[in-house]
Design an enzyme around this catalytic site. Sequence first.
Site, mmCIF file in Angstrom:
data_model
loop_
_atom_site.group_PDB
_atom_site.id
_atom_site.type_symbol
_atom_site.label_atom_id
_atom_site.label_comp_id
_atom_site.label_asym_id
_atom_site.label_seq_id
_atom_site.Cartn_x
_atom_site.Cartn_y
_atom_site.Cartn_z
ATOM 1 N N LYS A 198 -12.519 -1.562 6.210
ATOM 2 C CA LYS A 198 -11.764 -2.458 7.075
ATOM 3 C C LYS A 198 -12.337 -2.417 8.496
ATOM 4 C CE LYS A 198 -9.139 -2.765 3.405
ATOM 5 N NZ LYS A 198 -8.042 -1.920 3.024
ATOM 6 N N ASP A 215 -1.694 6.643 6.354
ATOM 7 C CA ASP A 215 -2.745 5.763 5.857
ATOM 8 C C ASP A 215 -3.059 4.764 6.966
ATOM 9 O OD1 ASP A 215 -4.346 3.879 4.645
ATOM 10 O OD2 ASP A 215 -2.977 3.468 2.968
ATOM 11 N N TRP A 242 0.830 -1.212 0.000
ATOM 12 C CA TRP A 242 0.000 0.000 0.000
ATOM 13 C C TRP A 242 0.858 1.253 0.000
ATOM 14 C CZ3 TRP A 242 -4.292 -0.543 -2.120
ATOM 15 C CH2 TRP A 242 -5.063 -1.688 -1.934
HETATM 16 C C1 LIG Z 1 -7.441 -1.394 1.710
HETATM 17 C C2 LIG Z 1 -6.340 -0.435 1.806
HETATM 18 C C3 LIG Z 1 -6.150 0.590 0.869
HETATM 19 C C4 LIG Z 1 -6.996 0.740 -0.370
HETATM 20 O O1 LIG Z 1 -8.301 1.025 -0.105
HETATM 21 P P1 LIG Z 1 -9.334 1.353 -1.293
HETATM 22 O O2 LIG Z 1 -10.510 1.862 -0.527
HETATM 23 O O3 LIG Z 1 -9.599 0.061 -2.008
HETATM 24 O O4 LIG Z 1 -8.737 2.360 -2.174
HETATM 25 C C5 LIG Z 1 -5.113 1.481 1.084
HETATM 26 N N1 LIG Z 1 -4.308 1.383 2.137
HETATM 27 C C6 LIG Z 1 -4.457 0.408 3.050
HETATM 28 C C7 LIG Z 1 -3.531 0.347 4.217
HETATM 29 C C8 LIG Z 1 -5.476 -0.529 2.921
HETATM 30 O O5 LIG Z 1 -5.618 -1.510 3.833
#
Ligand SMILES: *Cc1c(COP(=O)(O)O)cnc(C)c1O
Length: 383
Positions: free
Chosen positions: A218, A194, A113
């Site tokens: 999540k 993030d 990511w």
């Molecule tokens: C799932 C995830 C993403 C991407 O999320 P989207 O909503 O599909 O763009 C980005 N960073 C992390 C750490 C994630 O777990």
Amino acid sequence: MGSNGNGGLSPIRRHYNFCAGPAALPAAVLERARDELLDYQGRGLSVMEMSHRGEDFVAIAEQAEADLRELLAIPDNYRVLFTQGGASLQFAALPYNLLGAGGRANFLHTGIWGKKAISEARHLFGDVHVAASSEENGHSAVPRQEDTVLSADAAYLHYTANETIGGLEFDYIPGSEGGGPRRPDGSEVPLVCDMSSSLLSGPLDVSRFGVIYAGAQKNIGPAGLVVVIVRDDLLDQARSDMPTLFGYKALAEAGSMVNTPATYSWYLAGLVFDWLKSDIGGLAAMDAINTRKAARLYAAIDGSGLYANPITLRNRSRMNVPFVLADPRLDRPFLDEAEAAGLLNLKGHRSVGGMRASLYNAVPEAAVEALIDFMADFEKRRG
Ligand SMILES: *Cc1c(COP(=O)(O)O)cnc(C)c1O
């Protein structure tokens, strides 16, 4: 299996869901959403069918923000945005919002990511600086703080608190004591994180950050919503060529309603925040449960002859537990038998293979116990 969530009406059977995202939601939240689905509190319509500018939805939206602020003790000088486009859209929105005065985006690279965030900033604005990387150790341990070197022209430092695919989690908040990360000349830059797969897994000192963002699917609610927490003073650092909908300032000024927001996802996130407060008892209580769940599963993995996890102990993710079987030919039977036992979505990410059990807030301790029992039984029979 877990709470069946059927109110005794129909034979609904809910399995244990270890999906990395969209992930499990608390049964109590889904039950409440079901009860309010056709008729929200006597209004005669669903939340999905309401105007986002109407009194009822505005109240839902404000309550959700108030509950999130309370859970995370978000200081008053931070704005909370409920936006869209997934966490991935923030990979682009961030540099647009923060590079108005020039400078380069700096990154800690700890997995897939983080790498995507780097690629997007590079794609849009050319050069970026990788201040530290765990690539050399195969992303099995996060870089040490003392090995992190920002560029002289750093505008901000971005990192991924929990790498959802690799199962690698920071055990510290990057930065100086009581402050943000520093350029070589000692000046501070905002820390950007993030937290898609770890926000709300436990208490957090929001004041250490310039921007925190998380895709909802999540640990927050259904897909279609992104939560951004941004410090006031960063609202005026945007590039002028920024698409309107990317803009934190525009979103903040419009109460996240520059255009139609993801109303139903926002409402469900609010139910999850309320569940965390009322049913769980807040993030300290959630933290203790999450620590217990992860410790039990890692102990089972480490104590077995069949399963293994390669991550350095202090950086093992509490939310996403990847593991491999000693003989990959057993992967298929493992997954098939797990599914037959009501243990869903244990297949690892397509880019790494193996298995992954995601243990987000909504995954109950009983699910982890059931998984451990299944793994021990499988090892006895097939290992
Ligand atoms: C799932 C995830 C993403 C991407 O999320 P989207 O909503 O599909 O763009 C980005 N960073 C992390 C750490 C994630 O777990």
